[in-house]
Structures are given as C-alpha cells and as structure tokens.
Design an enzyme around this catalytic site. Sequence first.
Site, PDB file in Angstrom:
ATOM      1  N   THR A 106     -36.155  19.935  -1.192  1.00 16.64           N
ATOM      2  CA  THR A 106     -37.255  19.764  -2.141  1.00 16.64           C
ATOM      3  C   THR A 106     -38.427  20.667  -1.814  1.00 16.64           C
ATOM      4  OG1 THR A 106     -36.597  17.471  -2.450  1.00 16.64           O
ATOM      5  CG2 THR A 106     -38.815  18.048  -3.138  1.00 16.64           C
ATOM      6  N   THR A 132     -35.176  16.647   3.078  1.00 18.52           N
ATOM      7  CA  THR A 132     -35.581  15.537   3.938  1.00 18.52           C
ATOM      8  C   THR A 132     -34.442  14.569   4.267  1.00 18.52           C
ATOM      9  OG1 THR A 132     -36.286  14.254   2.012  1.00 18.52           O
ATOM     10  CG2 THR A 132     -37.964  15.568   3.135  1.00 18.52           C
ATOM     11  N   ASP A 133     -33.386  14.530   3.441  1.00 23.29           N
ATOM     12  CA  ASP A 133     -32.334  13.521   3.649  1.00 23.29           C
ATOM     13  C   ASP A 133     -31.816  13.508   5.082  1.00 23.29           C
ATOM     14  OD1 ASP A 133     -32.429  12.887   0.931  1.00 23.29           O
ATOM     15  OD2 ASP A 133     -30.265  12.557   0.848  1.00 23.29           O
ATOM     16  N   LYS A 160     -36.126   9.416   8.891  1.00 22.32           N
ATOM     17  CA  LYS A 160     -36.562   9.197   7.515  1.00 22.32           C
ATOM     18  C   LYS A 160     -36.481   7.702   7.252  1.00 22.32           C
ATOM     19  CE  LYS A 160     -36.076  10.636   2.712  1.00 22.32           C
ATOM     20  NZ  LYS A 160     -35.507  11.576   1.732  1.00 22.32           N
TER      21      LYS A 160
END
Lengths: 419, 419
Positions: free
Chosen positions: A87, A163-164, A240
């Site tokens: 992203t 970010t996953d 996360k």
Amino acid sequence: MDNYDIGDLITIETENTTYTGTIMPSLNDNIIVIKMKSGYNAGIDKNKIKLIKLINKGEKPNYKIPPLKISENNNLKNISILSTGGTVASRVDYNTGAVHPAFTADDLIRAVPELLDIANINGKVVLNILSENMTPTYWKMIAEEIEKEVKNGADGIVIAHGTDTMHYTACALSFMVDADIPIVLVGAQRSSDRPSSDAALNLISATMCATEQIKGVFVVMHGESGDTVCHLHRGVKVRKSHSTRRDAFKSINSIPVAEINPFKKQIKYLTELEKTNKNNIKINTNLEEKVALIKIYPGIDGNVINYYVDNGYKGIIIEGTGLGHTPETIFENIKYATDKGVLVAMTTQTINGRVNMNVYSNGRELQKLGVISCEDMLPEVALVKMMHLLGNYDTEKAKELMNKNLVGEITEISRFDSY
Amino acid sequence: MDNYDIGDLITIETENTTYTGTIMPSLNDNIIVIKMKSGYNAGIDKNKIKLIKLINKGEKPNYKIPPLKISENNNLKNISILSTGGTVASRVDYNTGAVHPAFTADDLIRAVPELLDIANINGKVVLNILSENMTPTYWKMIAEEIEKEVKNGADGIVIAHGTDTMHYTACALSFMVDADIPIVLVGAQRSSDRPSSDAALNLISATMCATEQIKGVFVVMHGESGDTVCHLHRGVKVRKSHSTRRDAFKSINSIPVAEINPFKKQIKYLTELEKTNKNNIKINTNLEEKVALIKIYPGIDGNVINYYVDNGYKGIIIEGTGLGHTPETIFENIKYATDKGVLVAMTTQTINGRVNMNVYSNGRELQKLGVISCEDMLPEVALVKMMHLLGNYDTEKAKELMNKNLVGEITEISRFDSY
C-alpha cells in the site's frame, strides 16, 4: 460523458444509487470512475447511468510529470529506498476501485519530496508484490539487495513493504543481515490517494531513522491513529496487531525503540541502542523452509503433526495455549515428531507474555517429550528464527540456540510497562 | 527433620543453594516442601540437605475442617458454581511445586466464604481437568449440566474454568445454550496458595454478575493487574491476551460489558444489555468437530488444506494476514477445498480489527474461490461458530449464517474506543 473531464465534481444517478465524486482517469472506456468524499473510488458502468449532473468544473489537470533531477548534497547521508510493493507503494485500479501495487521508488520520491531534505535518496524497485505473497525466497532477494546497496555506499536502508507480512520480513532480515547500519521497513495502512493516507509521514519518519547512527532491523509505522508521531520498533519484537488502524503495528513484550516526530524532525529514544558509524555488512541467507507453524485449539487433530513430519519437515513451531500448553491428546503426535528428529518449539497464542513450561504438569510433560520453550518470542519470530537456525546448523545446535537471544528477539526480563 | 513441624519457618542448606521458607505438607517422606517468600514452593530431597536451621516455630495447624453447613437465605438468588478444574480450582503438588487441579466446588466456597453473602451457593464438580485438555465433548457436558441446574431452579451459573481455553468454552456455550439467565465463566491466573492470587476476587465478581438480571454467556477476570476492578466480557468477544498477567483477558473489537468492584459490591455497566427475569433454557449441543483452524505465514505449505479435505473435514477457518489474505500460491488448495464442498471462512491474525476482502485484489480473488468473510469475529470464535453451524445445518445454510450476527459475535460497526 464526453462533456465531462477528469477533475470535474459530478453526481451520477443509476437505477439504484446516486454517486457524488470527482472524475478520475479510467482505463476502460465503458466505465466512469469517481473518487467519493469517503476517499473510496467507485467504477460505474456507463450503460447503467441514468443521469449525470455537473456540480463543479475541475481545473484541467497538468499531465506533464517534471523530470526527477536530484543533485547530491554532501552534508546529507545516502539512503537507499528499496521498494517491494504494498500500500505504501500502491495505486488504485480506477476501474474497480481496488488497490494494486505499482509505484516505483522514484514515484515515492515524487510523492514525498520532503525526503530529499532528509537524505540523498537512491530509489530502487526490488519487487512489486502485495506482501501477502511474500515468500522466504523473496526475503533472500531483499537481503542481497541490501548488501549491494551498503557496499555501494548506502548509510542506511529504507524498505517500502506491504503491511500484511512486514513483521515476518523484518524478522527474517534481522537474522539474515548483520550490518552496522539501520535497516528500516515501512508501510502504509491507507493508500496515498486517500486523504487519510499514512504513507508520507511513515516514509519521512523511516528515512529520518535510516540516517541515524544505529544498527539493526526496524519497522516504522504510525504510533497513534492520528497524524502525531511514528514509532520505531525492533524488527524481532513487532507485530501487525490490527487489520485497519494506522497504528496497527505494536511492539509486543517490549516498548517501541523510539518515538519520531516527523513534523519537528525529532527522534526521542525510549530504549538504549548500540551506536555505530561504520558501514560493515555480512549476510547469511541460508534458510530451511520446511518449518511449520501450528496453532492449537480444543479438538485439534494431532495427526496434522504427523502430516508435516511425513512430508519431510525439519521443524515445527507450536502456538500453544496459556503458558505453552497443548491438549494431552496430541502428546503422542509430538513424540512422533521429536522421535524422528524434528525440532519442536513452543510459543503462546496469547501473543503477549512469556512461555513457561515449568508451572503446570502439561508443560513439564511437553518438555519431557523434547519440546523447547521460545520464551517471550512471538510465534512469527520463532518460526522465522527456526528457519534460519535449521538452515545453518544441525538440529542439536539449532535446539541449543533456539531459546538463546541472538539479535534481541528474546527479552531476558519482561518489562512491566509493556502489556 | 523430625524436629520440625508443618508451619515452622526454616532455612535449608544444600550443596548449591540456601532456601528459606515455611514447611508445607509433603506427600513423599523423602522430600521436604517449603513455601518461599516469593510464593513459589520448593521440594528438596532430604538426602541432599546439609543443614536445617529453625528461624521461627509455627503455630500448630488445626487440621479439622469444619463441616460446610449452609442455610438458605430466601432473599438471595440461587447460584450454581460448576467446577471444571484449572488454576481457580487448583492445588499445589508439594513434592514438585507444580500446580494440579483438585479443589471441589465445596472447597471453593470454603476458600471464599464471602460468596455466601452474595447468593445461595450450590457447588458441583463437573470436570477436573486443566483447560488445555478441554474438548468439544466436554463443552457438551457443561451445557447439559447448565441445563440441569437451571431446571432445578438456578438463577445464574458460575463456571470455574482453567484460563488457557476459557474463551473457547465461553464461545461454545454462547452458541449451545439459549438461556434467560447469566452464565459466567471465571478463572484465575495465580493459584489460591499464592499471595498474589486473583482467584477470590474473580470468583466474588463472577458470582455478583451471576445474580444480575442479564442473559448470555460471559467471562469475568481481573480488569487491571492490581486488585481494583474486574471486567465482565461477552463470551464471544473475549480472548486470553497474555500468558501471565492477571488482566490477561481482554474484550477484542469491543469494550467490556461491565466493570465490577468486588470490594464495594458495585457493578457499572459500560454497554447496554437485555434484562430478563425468567429462567428459561434451551440447549443445542450439536457440533461438527471436523473443522480446522489454519494460521497463514510466508512459505506455508498449501497442501495442509488438502490434508484436511482428504480427511473428511467439513470446514476450515483461515487465520489470514491483514484484511483477510493468503499467499496466492495456496489459491489452488483453497479451490480444492471449496470445490469439494468444504466451507472455508476468513479471519485475521492481527486479532484486532475486521476482515475486509473487498479492498485488495487478493481478497477479491479469495471471495471468487468461495471464501467467506468472518467480519470482526475472533479466529477462535469463528472456529467454534462453524462447528456449531455445520453441526446443525447443511453447508449452504451454514455459509449463509456464518457472517450473520447470531449471539453478539459480530459487531456491525466497530467502536472507535476499542483498539
């Protein structure tokens, strides 16, 4: 449609819905794309449009992208920004409203020109994937690219990452890369075309950290949901922890290393870090990929352990309950694994807190079966560490090193101020 | 040794260590057990003792346990405390210092006589297991015991439970038991022989909540690490989030239902709850146990999905990354499952936050493969819910109900004040 231009604010009526938004570029002549006030994009089939009303004529957009001319400033450090996708480096597919990875590192600099005040930026596209598709093979590629950059004079590295799985990559690089410079992974929870995007502040903060005289692998993301400060986390202590919030990344069993104010260009260290001013680097990308992670739950079928053992797996990380337990019904399967020389190690699905297999009889039995404790390591960290150890050592040596602190992944004494 | 009695404070010297503590009962004549100031117990082999010094002579313990004579108070409600084992109902093995489940429900009342001021207590031992050994079969037994108690006049139920899997059981009972009374699960993080035990306050708070005119399945545990307040959590929104802290249980994607002050005997509701004053109950213990939970990580072997499908599994909960993603390398395995009629549903390993498979192309592809979103349900809750649905409905109907809110497990709109 031909009466309206990109940038115009319009209202579109279809049989069921009324949309209001600004016209965006469309890759498909049959679809009109608008960006709505919510920040989301909608792609509307022209055949289904009943009425279009103009609200405001937009300014004619200037499509000429100025050439990126960057002159080196000798007073600034040299930072390489390696783009892997995600992203933070994404664009919107204006036909569907979905987000696809696309930006190059150059585009990042164009989007955030402030970066050039912080360092001499050298951008490079290493990968272009969504991080859910990250693999151990890609980790190796990134480590090799880091080595190249440092050998070419980089004083610090920023890695733009989805970010996953950013925390898995941060962990892998922590074990693979032994460098005297900062390596800072950075992502974004909202894409840069949305008003609420965290991409720019995160990138600025990450680049600031990359110019510091610190060493190790870190993650930088928003420290709060608002645009106030970012946090610098250790790559082996971060996770996360939320699917949507901008402050999704949290240090677990630890506190953040530093708080960054990207507006005042200030970094406040919250823990002590080793300072360096060298640019040495050594990488070791050996990995044993045949390591599995199994999360325990009531009624779990223990034969899944046998499945992994019979398929040549060399290590298993168990995400147990509480202090590090499993149902006693799967003890025989665990014994099957350890008898065959498979390394089995215990973490906890509580995520926060430490494994202690000395308190209850269940934990003691598991230790007798050969299961070792991962102390306060996150399950994700234990998984990656075991891949690294089994890629470099025999099982006995790997077992010995598994619950020893190597790069900050195990905290000897838990801090009371971390949950 | 024969010169010292239980209760005496002594110092013991062995070759390597000096221990100071109070002599405890020992089940083995060759071992002396002392409780140290830290609260931990040590069992010391008498053959290894070099010197014993008496510090203080203890009072002779009175071993006569007074008979438990409880007279019913018509002004109080009737609460049944069902004991299933766990730390809240545990004793220390004085030979090893390890903790074993042993207390009966009667012992609980003896240990916490304040309970008798809150309600007429009816204690019953249902199980005597450590909760890591909890199984779906035991869930059914507990549901049946609850039904019996309510039909015999119980106005509320307290279930003493080990903490490791208490949230799984709370979730199972939420779906299995439809009752107009409160059913409150309670545990302890520190056993009752330790000065820092949370057992008494948790039990008092849970019993207070069980006398309220509310309905549903709840969990009560410490709300802070200190002895201040306890929290009442919804059984379908709570998770053990720390391995050791007394405030280990946290409401996720939600806030606690109420804050309980066990000293002032006050309950402050933080959310609105349906009030009832009936004692109706209906249970449905049908469960499909062939449901698996798979946590995703970079490099995961997708064939583990085929393993479950080929072994007759009817459902799979995926603990994906971020908004609900998996590596695209396992798409073919997911297709194998859904093609064979296996129900596949997505949760997120971030634990906090909601699944949204409409934002990124990965999530859209997964939906096309038949994977359904579990919204803001915890992975553990989604697992138990799918067991319940597939035990009662065909796959089509279960798929339809999976992401509909049935008992409070899905929150339509996320609260901003929950992380």
